[in-house]
Design a protein around this motif. Structure first.
Motif, PDB file in Angstrom:
ATOM      1  N   ARG A 331       0.856  -1.519   0.101  1.00 13.89           N
ATOM      2  CA  ARG A 331      -0.130  -0.025   0.245  1.00 13.89           C
ATOM      3  C   ARG A 331       0.813   1.097  -0.096  1.00 13.89           C
ATOM      4  NH1 ARG A 331      -2.187   0.107   4.420  1.00 13.89           N
ATOM      5  NH2 ARG A 331      -1.392  -2.165   5.371  1.00 13.89           N
ATOM      6  N   ARG A 463      -8.090  -4.871   1.961  1.00 14.29           N
ATOM      7  CA  ARG A 463      -7.747  -3.559   2.250  1.00 14.29           C
ATOM      8  C   ARG A 463      -6.854  -3.136   0.915  1.00 14.29           C
ATOM      9  NH1 ARG A 463      -4.845  -1.031   7.689  1.00 14.29           N
ATOM     10  NH2 ARG A 463      -4.553   0.973   6.909  1.00 14.29           N
ATOM     11  N   THR A 467      -7.279  -0.002  -1.477  1.00 12.81           N
ATOM     12  CA  THR A 467      -6.372   1.166  -1.661  1.00 12.81           C
ATOM     13  C   THR A 467      -5.843   1.325  -3.147  1.00 12.81           C
ATOM     14  OG1 THR A 467      -5.554   0.875   0.593  1.00 12.81           O
ATOM     15  CG2 THR A 467      -4.045   1.792  -0.723  1.00 12.81           C
TER      16      THR A 467
END
Length: 540
Positions: A331, A463, A467
């Protein structure tokens, strides 16, 4: 653990990565200068291709012999020795350095003797010039290995700055080499037949001198962390059987990877020999360096900061922590690499002529470099993800799985290479090779995610995916805005560089601002973390 042990630890990774990124940015900028000066001195045609090919040899052979092994095996072993040994791993490290020095010395002597064979195997023309340059540049194999070992020792002792700044010395030496070449021999077009012994000595010897100075630049940092080198020959204490088992699979990984490197060199030398307008190794290498600039500034800094942490977590059986570090690394990398991808696509044909369109490197060669760079940019994020996954395996430590994963990835890559060579016109082959790279990285990232899920449990893919989607939308918005802005800007790069600078400043600025605004509007936490870190630094 929700986020790499804690918010504090997460911030530590961001801060460590940021510190290293500063050094890497300077290193990459001087690397641009190095590439631009050499390109201006010898151009992007036959002599430039010969130099690029000879420069590939020591890198390729070093990776084949030890490069991947040192990266994947050495850091986890040094971390464990530092945690478990009474002397904090001092003697263990000294034995390891002694062994590597002996192996590198023997390998370098053997490879230098084989320089003519290497040149004949991978080049269609100008093999004499490639051979002469290789005699001078192949000794870099030894110094690459020593630099990697010293950097690993420093990293495991929490010292990240010197390994990030030492390559700047290398770049400065090679910049000086290019300038000296032009001062001594003039900025006139040269062909391989006109390359004299002094020209070859300056070009090849100066390039090797760069890595020698880089190694010397690491020695003061070693003293500052308290490491004292002492040659130890009691190698049994290294548990060589265990190292051999880990290294065997790493050797397989690197050997398979070198198949694609050999294929690239052979194809590029073939098409550039048959069509003078086709991109050869010099242009391909410059485009690849531009792509790796972004990867080096971001992903390598993050990997270097995370690797000791992942190794420690794996050694203590904290698999969830390893997965969290991996998620965090992907990320954080995406925050910069996705807009960088848009930048390469929109600004590549402006950036490359500004950097490389000097001296003997013609405007047409520079524009071709930009086109190849634009395609290479698409590989940035999948390459970073696959590299992060590979280092997660190494941290466990598991070298077998990455080695097996690499086989289908490289097979896909080489398959696309061959299709490119067979189907595309010579002037588009280099772009096709970059497409092959990108496809193989996507395959590697997908397979790596599947296998890591089995080893570590949940990877936080929801997640990660969320992102990546937000940042992709933001990067696309910024890229479109930059493209629209550049439509109304002057773009006469043939007559001068001022228009290119204006395009880069305005286009890059529009891309960055729109990207950040959209990313914040989409509530992308990673962007707000980085923005917060920058604000904190500025406020301090």
């Amino acid at each position: 653990m929700a986020e790499a042990t804690s918010t504090e630890t997460g911030g530590s990774v961001v801060r460590s990565s940021a510190v290293m990124a500063v050094g890497t940015i300077v290193s990459r900028l001087t690397g641009f200068g190095r590439s631009a000066v050499i390109a201006a001195a010898i151009g992007g045609a036959a002599v430039g291709n010969a130099y690029a090919t000879a420069q590939f040899f020591p890198q390729m052979i070093y990776e084949f012999l030890l490069g991947g092994i040192l990266t994947s095996v050495l850091v986890p072993l040094l971390v464990r020795a530092r945690k478990e040994d009474a002397d904090r791993g001092e003697a263990y490290t000294q034995r390891f350095v002694t062994l590597i020095v002996l192996l590198l010395s023997a390998a370098t002597v053997l490879v230098v003797a084989c320089a003519p064979l290497l040149a004949k195997a991978l080049t269609k023309e100008n093999t004499g010039l490639v051979t002469d340059l290789s005699y001078l540049m192949l000794p870099m194999i030894f110094f690459y290995g020593v630099a990697a070992v010293l950097a690993a020792i420093l990293n495991t002792r929490g010292h990240f700055a010197a390994p990030m700044w030492a390559p700047i010395l290398n770049n400065l030496v090679i910049i000086g080499t290019g300038v000296l070449f032009m001062v001594m021999f003039g900025a006139v077009a040269i062909i391989p037949e006109n390359m004299t012994a002094p020209m070859i000595l300056v070009l090849g010897g100066g390039t090797t001198l760069g890595i020698v100075v880089q190694v010397l630049g690491l020695l003061p940092a070693l003293r500052s962390v308290g490491f004292k080198m002492k040659f130890r020959f009691d190698f049994r204490a290294l548990h060589l059987g265990h190292i051999a088992r880990l290294s065997g699979w790493m050797f397989c990984y690197v050997a398979v990877s070198q198949v694609s490197v050999i294929a690239v060199l052979r194809i590029l030398n073939e098409v550039s020999a048959n069509d003078k307008d086709a991109a050869g190794p010099a242009i391909y290498n410059n485009a690849y360096l531009l792509m790796m600039m972004a990867h080096g500034i971001v992903a390598v800094s993050i990997i270097t900061a995370l690797m000791p942490r992942m190794s420690e977590a794996a050694a203590e059986g904290r698999k969830a922590d390893v997965a969290a570090y991996l998620s965090q690394g992907v990320r954080l990398s995406a925050v910069i690499l996705l807009p960088a991808t848009g930048g390469f696509i929109v600004l590549g044909t402006t950036l490359a002529p500004l950097l490389f369109g000097w001296g003997q490197f013609t405007h047409d060669q520079a524009v071709t470099t930009g086109l190849v760079t634009a395609v290479a940019g698409l590989s940035l994020m999948p390459f970073a993800i696959s590299q992060l996954q590979t280092f997660a395996f190494y941290a466990m430590p598991d070298t077998k799985t990455p080695a097996l994963l690499n086989i289908p990835s490289v097979a896909m890559r080489v398959g696309v290479y061959l299709l490119t060579f067979a189907l595309l016109p010579a002037t588009m082959v280099a772009q096709g090779l970059m497409v092959g790279n990108g496809v193989s990285y996507v395959v590697a990232a997908f397979l790596g995610a599947v296998l890591l899920r089995r080893s570590l449990g949940p990877l936080g893919m929801g997640r990660i995916f969320g992102t990546l989607v937000k940042l992709t939308v933001a990067a696309a918005a910024g890229s479109v805005a930059a493209w629209l802005a550049m439509l109304v800007l002057p773009n006469d790069m043939v007559s001068g560089k001022v228009d290119a600078v204006i395009n880069l400043i305005v286009g890059g600025g529009v891309l960055a601002v729109v990207y950040l605004v959209v990313a914040v509007m989409l509530k992308t936490k990673e962007v707000t973390d980085v923005v917060g870190l920058v604000k904190g630094k500025l406020g301090r």
